[in-house]
Design an enzyme around this catalytic site. Structure first.
Site, mmCIF file in Angstrom:
data_model
loop_
_atom_site.group_PDB
_atom_site.id
_atom_site.type_symbol
_atom_site.label_atom_id
_atom_site.label_comp_id
_atom_site.label_asym_id
_atom_site.label_seq_id
_atom_site.Cartn_x
_atom_site.Cartn_y
_atom_site.Cartn_z
ATOM 1 N N CYS A 184 0.812 -1.214 0.000
ATOM 2 C CA CYS A 184 0.000 0.000 0.000
ATOM 3 C C CYS A 184 0.846 1.264 0.000
ATOM 4 C CB CYS A 184 -0.951 0.007 1.198
ATOM 5 S SG CYS A 184 -0.101 -0.009 2.789
ATOM 6 N N ASN A 185 2.147 1.152 0.224
ATOM 7 C CA ASN A 185 2.963 2.365 0.213
ATOM 8 C C ASN A 185 4.280 2.221 -0.530
ATOM 9 O OD1 ASN A 185 4.642 0.974 2.077
ATOM 10 N ND2 ASN A 185 3.421 1.745 3.789
ATOM 11 N N SER A 205 9.209 1.833 6.389
ATOM 12 C CA SER A 205 7.754 1.719 6.338
ATOM 13 C C SER A 205 7.067 3.033 6.685
ATOM 14 C CB SER A 205 7.269 0.638 7.312
ATOM 15 O OG SER A 205 7.715 -0.634 6.913
ATOM 16 N N GLU A 263 6.886 -1.364 11.579
ATOM 17 C CA GLU A 263 5.787 -2.335 11.442
ATOM 18 C C GLU A 263 6.305 -3.638 10.845
ATOM 19 O OE1 GLU A 263 4.240 -3.375 8.461
ATOM 20 O OE2 GLU A 263 5.333 -2.130 7.036
ATOM 21 N N SER A 264 5.737 -4.730 11.316
ATOM 22 C CA SER A 264 6.231 -6.046 10.907
ATOM 23 C C SER A 264 5.448 -6.641 9.742
ATOM 24 C CB SER A 264 6.179 -7.016 12.096
ATOM 25 O OG SER A 264 4.858 -7.095 12.624
ATOM 26 N N GLN A 301 4.841 -9.253 3.456
ATOM 27 C CA GLN A 301 4.730 -8.775 2.080
ATOM 28 C C GLN A 301 5.998 -9.087 1.278
ATOM 29 O OE1 GLN A 301 3.843 -4.813 3.404
ATOM 30 N NE2 GLN A 301 1.654 -5.025 3.007
ATOM 31 N N GLY A 335 -13.633 -6.010 1.574
ATOM 32 C CA GLY A 335 -12.506 -6.708 0.981
ATOM 33 C C GLY A 335 -12.332 -8.062 1.643
ATOM 34 N N ALA A 336 -11.622 -8.964 0.983
ATOM 35 C CA ALA A 336 -11.435 -10.304 1.557
ATOM 36 C C ALA A 336 -10.045 -10.851 1.262
ATOM 37 C CB ALA A 336 -12.501 -11.266 1.011
ATOM 38 N N ALA A 364 -7.541 -7.577 4.413
ATOM 39 C CA ALA A 364 -8.823 -7.758 5.092
ATOM 40 C C ALA A 364 -8.729 -8.854 6.142
ATOM 41 C CB ALA A 364 -9.912 -8.092 4.072
#
EC number: 1.2.1.70
Length: 431
Positions: free
Chosen positions: A50-51, A109, A114-115, A120, A188-189, A193
């Site tokens: 996402c970033n 991050s 953040e872990s 990812q 979302g799934a 999510a």
């Protein structure tokens, strides 16, 4: 061959630019194959979160590879050349290794430490392995990065503020998240999510207070089976939205899912917390104008991620990364230089054997003891001749990550390149 990374992140580009460059799973796979077809590229791994969007390659030539990889990323994002150059970064060799290790450790991050990024990075590697775009070089690099990320979290408190961007979003939403009667809707799934639902349950939210909606109802129902939450069909989501206190959206859609009018109808003057974890964004930033609505998106989280509370932990992790970079590059240097040294010693042994055979032919009257003495003398001379250069090679490995000396050594002693290649091949088969 050297590692190269071309990428964009929240540190180099605004969210609207990252939205254009973002990749879903299928697009990331397609891009990794396109990159692999580029000249001078032998391996590729694509990380898309996402970033950040980053393309890692094992490259034979820097300039040719960086030009092709940059062109492919620019074409995908639809950015013109000036905008692309303004927001992209390129790291090569040692800098690329250090960058990936820092990424895996949470140092780069949006939410410092953040872990979630570990998973990812692991997913990116697994995808490349499944698609066969990764080889031994990048596989070793990424495996080491994952180990370093785990080490950083195990040995420091770098992730104590927020173990994931989901946690950061929930923390930013405030007291409503932990209220007993709060109702949650997760749109979302996918992986994000699933993480959101798991995080809510770990915080003590009752599964009966969590609804999941996804365009493919079966995927939403998979979360029902896993966590005991409830599912709502996508077409009926507005009904549930009207009763929702906290919306967590991470759909992976290519456009806005929740526009201002939709949120205004659902809110109807009451308080709602909206957490948008998607890139491209799911929720129109214009909903901030709706009374009672609190929007927490990646822009907000990026600001919250800028803190100095972890200064000591950051220094510890930075020291770990720097140490691991040196260790990795030294091992990489050794793996390239060792075959040359082995080939050098093999050549010396072959020369001694040839000379002994010639002496035996020309001097057939030598006794066994005399022949043994000659053999010992020849071996001693050969060992002395190759001792200094092999020691220098080891000093090079320990001191610098520059491999040109091995090439110079091979040229200096007129080593057959096929011999070096053969040693490399045998070493690879035995490892």
């Amino acid at each position: 061959m050297s590692v190269l990374v071309v990428g964009m992140s929240h540190k180099s580009a605004p969210i609207d630019v990252l939205e254009r460059a973002s990749l879903d799973t299928d697009a990331a796979v397609k891009l990794s194959h396109l990159v692999l077809e580029a000249p001078f590229v032998s391996e590729s791994v694509v990380i898309s979160t996402c970033n950040r969007v980053e393309i890692y390659v094992e490259a034979e030539r820097f300039h040719g590879a960086v030009e092709e990889v940059s062109r492919l990323l620019a074409e995908h994002s639809g950015l013109d050349r000036d905008d692309f150059v303004r927001h992209v970064y390129v790291h090569f060799d040692e800098a690329a290794v250090a960058h990936l290790f820092g990424v895996a450790a949470g140092m780069d991050s949006m939410i410092l430490g953040e872990s979630q990024i570990l998973g990812q990075v692991r997913d990116a590697l697994h995808s490349a392995q499944a698609e066969q775009t990764v080889g031994s070089a990048l596989n070793a690099l990424f495996q080491q990065a994952l180990r370093i990320g785990k080490r950083g979290h195990a040995e420091t408190g770098i992730d104590r503020l927020a173990p994931s961007i989901v946690t950061a979003g929930l923390d930013a939403a405030g007291a409503v998240v932990d209220a007993d009667d709060t109702r949650f809707l997760v749109a979302g799934a996918g992986t994000m999510a699933s993480l959101a639902v798991r995080t809510l349950i770990n915080r003590g939210v009752a599964p009966s207070h969590i609804m999941v909606a996804n365009r493919t109802f079966q995927r939403a129902y998979a979360l029902v089976a896993t966590f005991g939450v409830s599912a709502v069909r996508w077409e009926a989501m507005d009904v549930e939205l009207a009763a929702t206190d906290v919306l967590i959206s991470c759909t992976g859609a290519t456009g806005v899912v929740f526009d201002r009018e939709r949120i205004a109808r659902a809110g109807a003057g009451r308080s709602m917390a909206l957490i948008d974890l998607a890139l491209p964004r799911d929720i129109d930033p214009g909903v901030r104008d709706v009374d009672g609505v609190d929007l927490i998106d990646l822009v907000v989280l990026a600001r919250l991620g800028e803190n100095t509370e972890l200064a000591g932990d950051v220094e510890q992790v930075r020291a770990i990364v720097e140490d691991e970079v040196r260790t990795f590059l030294a091992a990489k240097a050794a793996s390239h230089i060792t075959p040359t040294v082995v080939a050098l010693r093999t050549m010396a042994t072959d020369v001694v054997a040839a000379e002994l055979a010639r002496i035996e032919t020309r001097l057939p009257d030598l006794t066994a003891d005399e022949l043994a003495a000659v053999r010992k003398a020849l071996h001693r001379v050969a060992e002395k001749l190759i001792h200094a250069p092999t020691v220098r090679v080891q000093q090079l490995i320990d001191g610098r990550a520059d491999l040109t000396y091995a090439e110079a050594l091979a040229d200096l002693f007129a080593l057959d390149q096929s011999t070096v290649d053969a040693v490399t091949q045998v070493k690879g088969e035995s490892s």
